[in-house]
Design an enzyme around this catalytic site. Structure first.
Site, PDB file in Angstrom:
ATOM      1  CG  ASP A 101      -0.439  -0.185   2.482  1.00 54.78           C
ATOM      2  OD1 ASP A 101       0.694   0.296   2.673  1.00 54.78           O
ATOM      3  OD2 ASP A 101      -1.084  -0.770   3.364  1.00 54.78           O
ATOM      4  CE  LYS A 103      -6.263   0.200   2.640  1.00 55.61           C
ATOM      5  NZ  LYS A 103      -6.769  -0.411   3.818  1.00 55.61           N
ATOM      6  CG  MET A 161      -4.075   7.953   9.502  1.00 53.67           C
ATOM      7  SD  MET A 161      -5.248   6.576   9.452  1.00 53.67           S
ATOM      8  CE  MET A 161      -5.081   5.891  11.081  1.00 53.67           C
TER       9      MET A 161
HETATM   10  C1  LIG Z   1      -3.120   3.972   8.171  1.00 54.79           C
HETATM   11  S1  LIG Z   1      -1.938   4.488   9.323  1.00 54.79           S
HETATM   12  C2  LIG Z   1      -0.875   3.122   9.290  1.00 54.79           C
HETATM   13  C3  LIG Z   1       0.022   3.032  10.474  1.00 54.79           C
HETATM   14  C4  LIG Z   1       0.965   1.886  10.397  1.00 54.79           C
HETATM   15  N1  LIG Z   1       0.279   0.629  10.420  1.00 54.79           N
HETATM   16  C5  LIG Z   1       2.001   1.934  11.501  1.00 54.79           C
HETATM   17  O1  LIG Z   1       2.050   1.049  12.361  1.00 54.79           O
HETATM   18  O2  LIG Z   1       2.804   2.872  11.464  1.00 54.79           O
HETATM   19  C6  LIG Z   1      -1.090   5.729   8.460  1.00 54.79           C
HETATM   20  C7  LIG Z   1      -0.543   6.834   9.324  1.00 54.79           C
HETATM   21  O3  LIG Z   1       0.636   6.425   9.974  1.00 54.79           O
HETATM   22  C8  LIG Z   1       1.502   7.534  10.118  1.00 54.79           C
HETATM   23  N2  LIG Z   1       2.767   7.273   9.407  1.00 54.79           N
HETATM   24  C9  LIG Z   1       3.098   6.129   8.802  1.00 54.79           C
HETATM   25  N3  LIG Z   1       4.350   6.202   8.298  1.00 54.79           N
HETATM   26  C10 LIG Z   1       4.812   7.426   8.595  1.00 54.79           C
HETATM   27  C11 LIG Z   1       6.030   8.106   8.349  1.00 54.79           C
HETATM   28  N4  LIG Z   1       7.047   7.517   7.689  1.00 54.79           N
HETATM   29  N5  LIG Z   1       6.160   9.367   8.805  1.00 54.79           N
HETATM   30  C12 LIG Z   1       5.154   9.959   9.481  1.00 54.79           C
HETATM   31  N6  LIG Z   1       3.983   9.352   9.747  1.00 54.79           N
HETATM   32  C13 LIG Z   1       3.809   8.099   9.312  1.00 54.79           C
HETATM   33  C14 LIG Z   1       0.794   8.738   9.514  1.00 54.79           C
HETATM   34  O4  LIG Z   1       0.099   9.384  10.560  1.00 54.79           O
HETATM   35  C15 LIG Z   1      -0.148   8.060   8.563  1.00 54.79           C
HETATM   36  O5  LIG Z   1      -1.256   8.898   8.275  1.00 54.79           O
END
Ligand SMILES: C[S@@+](CC[C@H](N)C(=O)[O-])C[C@H]1O[C@@H](n2cnc3c(N)ncnc32)[C@H](O)[C@@H]1O
Length: 475
Positions: free
Chosen positions: A259, A281, A395
């Site tokens: 994704d 997504k 998010m």
């Molecule tokens: C649908 S969630 C998925 C989270 C993921 N499963 C995790 O454990 O990190 C997506 C959110 O994770 C955060 N996120 C994921 N990767 C990131 C990154 N490299 N830098 C900043 N925020 C991140 C952001 O807030 C993003 O909107």
């Protein structure tokens, strides 16, 4: 040019050359030549030598007839007389001008030439090498950083046990028989993989060939290609944050459903012939509905694929991994779950912000700032708005003004520290700091994009701006 390459990376094409019984000319009889001659002799080349001076080792080789001395140094005419018919030429004197003159003649005669430690006039270079019987691993930096190549060799060497040679010879000896017994290529590949990873491979490595043959025969008779799904956390972006287990499965998958949050550098680690399927997504734009992803996982596993469901961060933290495994369970599809480093841990570490701190944060809570369809933020505000606690909001950047206002309404002071980490752990990571009152404005000013993570709490004041080993920029 692939995504992983930038201009200037291109230049040296790796291949393996048969040298056994072939003439190779080495010019030079000192220490530099010794290393090359040793390598050539290990590959059964017929080494011919042009040199005025021979050091002890070279003199001994010449005396034993292992190396033929065909002339002394390198007048143009002598070079042109001996070079024709040579498969390779090494210009290995300690005089760069002489090496370059040799390279010019070889080039004229269309014979591949290496001027040692001088890539410019060379048409080939010799990579750092690891030998395990028929297995050869070559590491090249295109002459840009030979010491780095040697360090990499040491690292890889530690992961390739000596008995790899025995295993490789065993596999080579059985190859034709297995091709005949199992002409179906995907099934055959699977048999080999199961063999190498299982008890058969262990037996072959240890020289227990009869036992290994029994296992191989059983696999050839019985193997039923059975699909499964591996739900794997890819971490927040930096490929070095993948777990070893994730890497291993990435190398064995038939297909990969990934994704939005899976950075391109991570996909470079996937087996080259695996099928890559984007099912990403964004907050507002669903490429494939979750139910379709679930159905696709089941469909692929049922036709025998080993499907890697690669998710950003950790699959069980705001990753809908729970829904996917419920579907798999419902259809009797076997699966494995591999945790990943979640964005909170990755972003906090790379931004230099501790998530807990003895002095000011005894707990840490992860919440989602993703608003409901009607725009409402359904969060446990009273449990969140507490001192002594860090709040990590996934998010949440779209709803930042409303999040900050609600936290103030529920009792946190307007000057309570907050940071946003944009593209955490990735190149170009940015950290924007402020307070509940000021941060929404600063985030707009800085044009913060996605992905971004919000960290609320006094831990932000303990931020170490340049933690050792990396240097995230901050605005
Ligand atoms: C649908 S969630 C998925 C989270 C993921 N499963 C995790 O454990 O990190 C997506 C959110 O994770 C955060 N996120 C994921 N990767 C990131 C990154 N490299 N830098 C900043 N925020 C991140 C952001 O807030 C993003 O909107």
């Amino acid at each position: 040019m692939t995504d992983a390459m930038v201009e200037g990376d291109i230049g040296w094409f790796p291949l393996s050359l048969r040298l056994a019984g072939r003439r190779v000319l080495v010019v030079g009889g000192g220490e530099i030549a010794v290393n090359k001659i040793r390598l050539l002799l290990a590959h059964d080349a017929r080494v011919e030598l042009l040199a005025t001076h021979l050091n002890g080792q070279v003199a001994e080789w010449v005396e034993r007839g292992v190396v033929s001395l065909v002339g002394d140094m390198a007048a143009d005419g002598a070079l042109r007389a001996v070079m024709p018919g040579c498969r390779l030429v090494y210009a290995a004197t300690d005089d760069r001008a002489v090496n370059r003159a040799v390279a010019t003649v070889a080039d004229d005669l269309n014979i591949p030439v290496c001027a040692v430690d001088d890539p410019d006039p060379s048409s080939f270079i010799t990579p750092a090498q690891i030998h395990r019987g028929p297995v050869r691993i070559a590491i090249s930096t295109g002459g840009a950083a030979p010491v780095l190549a040697r360090r990499l060799r040491a690292t890889i060497e530690a992961h390739v046990p000596d008995d790899t040679a025995t295993l490789a010879r065993y596999l080579s000896d059985r190859r034709a028989r297995v091709v005949e017994a199992c002409p179906d290529v995907p099934r055959r590949r699977r048999i080999w993989e199961d063999f190498i990873d299982g008890v058969g491979g262990a037996a072959a490595r240890g020289g227990a060939f009869e036992q290994a043959d029994d296992v191989l025969a059983a696999l050839l008779r019985d193997v039923r290609v059975r699909g499964e799904v591996w739900l794997v956390g890819a971490g927040p972006g930096d490929p070095d944050l993948l777990t070893l287990r994730a890497l291993n499965l990435m190398q064995n998958a038939d297909s990969v459903l990934y994704d939005q949050l899976v950075a391109p550098g991570l996909l470079d680690r996937v087996r080259r012939d695996a099928e890559l399927v984007y099912v990403g997504k964004r907050a507002s734009r669903h490429t494939l509905a979750q139910s379709e992803i679930n159905a696709e996982l089941v469909r692929r596993a049922q036709r025998g694929e080993r499907v890697l469901r690669l998710k950003g961060g950790d699959p069980f933290i705001f990753g809908r991994g729970g829904e996917e495994i419920e579907t798999l369970l419902g259809h009797g599809v076997p699966f494995q779950i591999v945790p990943g480093i979640t964005a909170a841990s990755g972003c906090a570490a790379y931004a230099g912000i501790p998530l807990t701190h003895r002095d000011c944060a005894q707990s840490c809570i992860f919440v989602t700032g993703h608003a409901r369809a009607d725009g409402a933020l359904d969060l446990p505000w009273d449990a969140m708005a507490r001192s002594g606690q860090t709040i990590v909001i996934y998010m949440g950047v779209g709803a930042l003004p409303s999040l900050c206002a609600r936290l103030i309404d529920h009792g946190l002071s307007a000057d309570w520290p907050v940071a946003v980490v944009e593209r955490g752990t990735l190149p170009g990571q940015r950290v924007v700091e402020g307070t509940l009152a000021t941060l929404p404005g600063r985030v707009v000013e800085a044009g913060v994009g996605t992905p971004a993570l919000i960290i609320v709490g006094e831990v932000v004041r303990h931020r170490v701006v340049s933690p050792p080993g990396f240097n995230p920029s901050s605005v």
